[in-house]
Scaffold this active site. Structure first.
Site, PDB file in Angstrom:
ATOM      1  N   LYS A  59      -5.510  10.651   0.664  1.00 38.66           N
ATOM      2  CA  LYS A  59      -5.626   9.311   1.245  1.00 38.66           C
ATOM      3  C   LYS A  59      -6.862   8.654   0.624  1.00 38.66           C
ATOM      4  O   LYS A  59      -7.979   9.121   0.813  1.00 38.66           O
ATOM      5  CB  LYS A  59      -5.768   9.429   2.769  1.00 38.66           C
ATOM      6  CG  LYS A  59      -5.962   8.105   3.488  1.00 38.66           C
ATOM      7  CD  LYS A  59      -6.041   8.320   4.991  1.00 38.66           C
ATOM      8  CE  LYS A  59      -6.704   7.145   5.693  1.00 38.66           C
ATOM      9  NZ  LYS A  59      -6.943   7.408   7.116  1.00 38.66           N
ATOM     10  N   SER A  96     -13.123   1.552  10.296  1.00 38.41           N
ATOM     11  CA  SER A  96     -12.375   1.648   9.034  1.00 38.41           C
ATOM     12  C   SER A  96     -13.033   0.840   7.926  1.00 38.41           C
ATOM     13  O   SER A  96     -13.495  -0.292   8.145  1.00 38.41           O
ATOM     14  CB  SER A  96     -10.951   1.148   9.242  1.00 38.41           C
ATOM     15  OG  SER A  96     -10.268   1.134   7.996  1.00 38.41           O
ATOM     16  N   ALA A  97     -13.017   1.420   6.724  1.00 35.33           N
ATOM     17  CA  ALA A  97     -13.504   0.698   5.541  1.00 35.33           C
ATOM     18  C   ALA A  97     -12.635  -0.521   5.241  1.00 35.33           C
ATOM     19  O   ALA A  97     -13.029  -1.392   4.458  1.00 35.33           O
ATOM     20  CB  ALA A  97     -13.536   1.631   4.338  1.00 35.33           C
ATOM     21  N   ASP A  98     -11.452  -0.610   5.875  1.00 33.01           N
ATOM     22  CA  ASP A  98     -10.601  -1.796   5.685  1.00 33.01           C
ATOM     23  C   ASP A  98     -11.352  -3.070   6.076  1.00 33.01           C
ATOM     24  O   ASP A  98     -11.195  -4.121   5.445  1.00 33.01           O
ATOM     25  CB  ASP A  98      -9.335  -1.725   6.562  1.00 33.01           C
ATOM     26  CG  ASP A  98      -8.377  -0.621   6.141  1.00 33.01           C
ATOM     27  OD1 ASP A  98      -8.609   0.017   5.107  1.00 33.01           O
ATOM     28  OD2 ASP A  98      -7.391  -0.415   6.882  1.00 33.01           O
ATOM     29  N   GLU A 115       0.838  -1.212   0.000  1.00 29.12           N
ATOM     30  CA  GLU A 115       0.000   0.000   0.000  1.00 29.12           C
ATOM     31  C   GLU A 115       0.869   1.257   0.000  1.00 29.12           C
ATOM     32  O   GLU A 115       2.081   1.193   0.243  1.00 29.12           O
ATOM     33  CB  GLU A 115      -0.915   0.012   1.222  1.00 29.12           C
ATOM     34  CG  GLU A 115      -0.174   0.034   2.554  1.00 29.12           C
ATOM     35  CD  GLU A 115      -0.973   0.694   3.684  1.00 29.12           C
ATOM     36  OE1 GLU A 115      -1.440   1.823   3.501  1.00 29.12           O
ATOM     37  OE2 GLU A 115      -1.112   0.055   4.743  1.00 29.12           O
ATOM     38  N   ASP A 170     -16.879   5.444  13.992  1.00 29.03           N
ATOM     39  CA  ASP A 170     -15.657   5.343  13.204  1.00 29.03           C
ATOM     40  C   ASP A 170     -15.171   3.895  13.123  1.00 29.03           C
ATOM     41  O   ASP A 170     -14.542   3.373  14.037  1.00 29.03           O
ATOM     42  CB  ASP A 170     -14.572   6.239  13.810  1.00 29.03           C
ATOM     43  CG  ASP A 170     -13.360   6.378  12.896  1.00 29.03           C
ATOM     44  OD1 ASP A 170     -13.307   5.663  11.875  1.00 29.03           O
ATOM     45  OD2 ASP A 170     -12.486   7.205  13.195  1.00 29.03           O
ATOM     46  N   VAL A 209      -5.362   0.193   3.055  1.00 27.42           N
ATOM     47  CA  VAL A 209      -5.539  -1.256   2.965  1.00 27.42           C
ATOM     48  C   VAL A 209      -6.763  -1.574   2.099  1.00 27.42           C
ATOM     49  O   VAL A 209      -6.704  -2.423   1.195  1.00 27.42           O
ATOM     50  CB  VAL A 209      -5.680  -1.883   4.372  1.00 27.42           C
ATOM     51  CG1 VAL A 209      -6.137  -3.339   4.279  1.00 27.42           C
ATOM     52  CG2 VAL A 209      -4.353  -1.793   5.127  1.00 27.42           C
ATOM     53  N   LYS A 244      -3.091  -1.865  15.900  1.00 31.84           N
ATOM     54  CA  LYS A 244      -2.504  -1.291  17.102  1.00 31.84           C
ATOM     55  C   LYS A 244      -3.584  -0.823  18.055  1.00 31.84           C
ATOM     56  O   LYS A 244      -4.759  -0.680  17.691  1.00 31.84           O
ATOM     57  CB  LYS A 244      -1.534  -0.173  16.757  1.00 31.84           C
ATOM     58  CG  LYS A 244      -2.142   0.989  16.031  1.00 31.84           C
ATOM     59  CD  LYS A 244      -1.103   2.058  15.803  1.00 31.84           C
ATOM     60  CE  LYS A 244       0.086   1.599  15.000  1.00 31.84           C
ATOM     61  NZ  LYS A 244       0.252   2.353  13.745  1.00 31.84           N
TER      62      LYS A 244
HETATM   63  N1  PSU Z   1      -2.400   1.467  10.637  1.00 30.53           N
HETATM   64  C1  PSU Z   1      -1.060   1.622  10.764  1.00 30.53           C
HETATM   65  N2  PSU Z   1      -0.381   2.339   9.843  1.00 30.53           N
HETATM   66  C2  PSU Z   1      -1.004   2.880   8.744  1.00 30.53           C
HETATM   67  C3  PSU Z   1      -2.420   2.673   8.611  1.00 30.53           C
HETATM   68  C4  PSU Z   1      -3.061   1.958   9.572  1.00 30.53           C
HETATM   69  O1  PSU Z   1      -0.499   1.141  11.730  1.00 30.53           O
HETATM   70  O2  PSU Z   1      -0.349   3.534   7.926  1.00 30.53           O
HETATM   71  C5  PSU Z   1      -3.122   3.203   7.386  1.00 30.53           C
HETATM   72  C6  PSU Z   1      -3.452   2.064   6.404  1.00 30.53           C
HETATM   73  O3  PSU Z   1      -3.335   2.565   5.095  1.00 30.53           O
HETATM   74  C7  PSU Z   1      -4.910   1.762   6.718  1.00 30.53           C
HETATM   75  C8  PSU Z   1      -5.415   3.140   7.020  1.00 30.53           C
HETATM   76  O4  PSU Z   1      -5.600   1.167   5.658  1.00 30.53           O
HETATM   77  O5  PSU Z   1      -4.386   3.746   7.777  1.00 30.53           O
HETATM   78  C9  PSU Z   1      -6.717   3.113   7.795  1.00 30.53           C
HETATM   79  O6  PSU Z   1      -7.255   4.380   7.842  1.00 30.53           O
HETATM   80  P1  PSU Z   1      -8.756   4.582   8.371  1.00 30.53           P
HETATM   81  O7  PSU Z   1      -8.683   4.244   9.819  1.00 30.53           O
HETATM   82  O8  PSU Z   1      -9.057   6.044   8.107  1.00 30.53           O
HETATM   83  O9  PSU Z   1      -9.613   3.663   7.565  1.00 30.53           O
HETATM   84 MN    MN Z   2     -12.235   6.064  10.071  1.00 32.33          MN
END
Ligand code: PSU
Ligand code: MN
Length: 307
Positions: free
Chosen positions: A89, A143-145, A28, A141, A109, A162
């Site tokens: 992003k 994540s879309a992951d 990524e 909140d 991700v 984490k």
């Molecule tokens: N967690 C990490 N390092 C990162 C990310 C997550 O320890 O760089 C990044 C990854 O690209 C992950 C994104 O897909 O943050 C998730 O962001 P969000 O919570 O806004 O979906």
């Molecule tokens: Mn989010």
């Protein structure tokens, strides 16, 4: 190569590998643009690719530039992603806009999984995934992951999630969505900077071959969605849990006070933690990504040998 061709731009190294049926590992780019400071980020991006090559697979770092999804980046591209301040992003909902506007986008991700699947790449190495955030009852909140892991057939190798996230709820979400979370040589969910959380895993493997046969079975059965491999940070690089968790809790509290929302939350927390640990968290982050790159390449190779 396929129906997505109009939008996919392959680096020759990756194109040849895919055509020849060699093992390819996707990477990524949000981790580069929004996950680490310059210049450590670009150093990391190059070293990860080198590790994957030295293990006998071909790396394909993914990003968006000039209206194209780049599958594999040049050194100049990596430098741009690492340095430019206006990189978007990109998660699933941002893909069409970033391509249509021809701006630079770093893939999370979620969006890296989407692009990897379009490109015919089955394995993807990262540091940590996004998940259910602490206090999600207030913010919603998530994540879309996680949704992408539910839907897109790519195997993601990470070091867990984490403690900026609510790990038990993240695991519940993945369970509901039917995502297998598989420990690589561990029975316990690793928590990114540390090797262990309080959560016991339902599945684990002792080597890359076992993992490859899981992916193989899943593919033959056409079971929808991703598979998440969690690979603990090496012992010598891991941080003390109470030390790092206290810093994380403070960073989370500060983000709430400052009203940080949406896609800014994760980058804000990552940056704060690097500052508060005076770079120690960054060292750990680098070490775990390298470790994941090695394991990801082994898995991609083992899968190739099987099929
Ligand atoms: N967690 C990490 N390092 C990162 C990310 C997550 O320890 O760089 C990044 C990854 O690209 C992950 C994104 O897909 O943050 C998730 O962001 P969000 O919570 O806004 O979906
Ligand atoms: Mn989010």
């Amino acid at each position: 190569m396929n129906k997505y061709n109009q939008f996919l731009s392959f680096k020759p190294e990756v194109k040849e590998a895919l055509e020849q049926g060699l093992p390819v590992v996707a990477l990524e780019s949000t981790i580069i643009s929004h996950g680490m400071p310059y210049p450590e980020n670009v150093k990391m991006a190059k070293k990860v690719e080198d590790i994957i090559r030295s293990e006998g697979a071909v790396p394909a770092t993914i990003a968006m530039m000039n209206g194209q999804i780049k599958i594999g980046l040049s050194d100049d591209d990596l430098e741009t992603l690492a340095k430019a301040s206006d990189v978007v992003k990109v998660s699933r909902r941002d893909i069409a806009s970033v391509l249509a506007r021809k701006v630079i986008g770093a893939t999370t991700v979620a969006s890296t999984m989407i692009c990897a699947e379009m490109a015919g790449i089955q394995f993807f190495v990262t540091g940590g995934i996004g998940g259910v955030h602490k206090g999600y009852e207030e913010t919603l909140d998530v994540s879309a992951d996680l949704e992408e892991l539910a839907n897109t057939n790519v195997c993601v190798i990470c070091a867990g999630a984490k403690a900026i996230l609510d790990l038990p709820r993240t695991m519940e979400y993945l369970e509901t969505k039917g995502v297998s979370v598989v420990g690589y040589q561990t029975d316990i969910l690793p928590a990114f900077y540390t090797r262990e959380s309080d959560i016991t895993l339902r599945h684990s493997v002792s080597n890359a071959e076992e993992l490859a046969s899981m992916v193989h079975a899943k593919n033959l059965l056409e079971l929808k969605g991703g598979l998440l491999v969690v690979n603990p940070i090496p012992k010598s690089d891991s941080l003390d849990a109470s030390y790092i968790n206290e810093i994380i809790d403070r960073a989370v509290a500060q983000s709430k006070e400052e009203g940080i929302l949406g896609k800014d939350v994760t980058p804000y927390l990552l940056k704060k933690i690097v500052e508060e640990t005076k770079g120690k968290s960054l060292e750990a982050n680098l070490a775990l990504v390298y470790n994941n790159a090695r394991v990801g390449a082994l898995i991609a190779k083992a899968y190739n040998d099987l099929t």
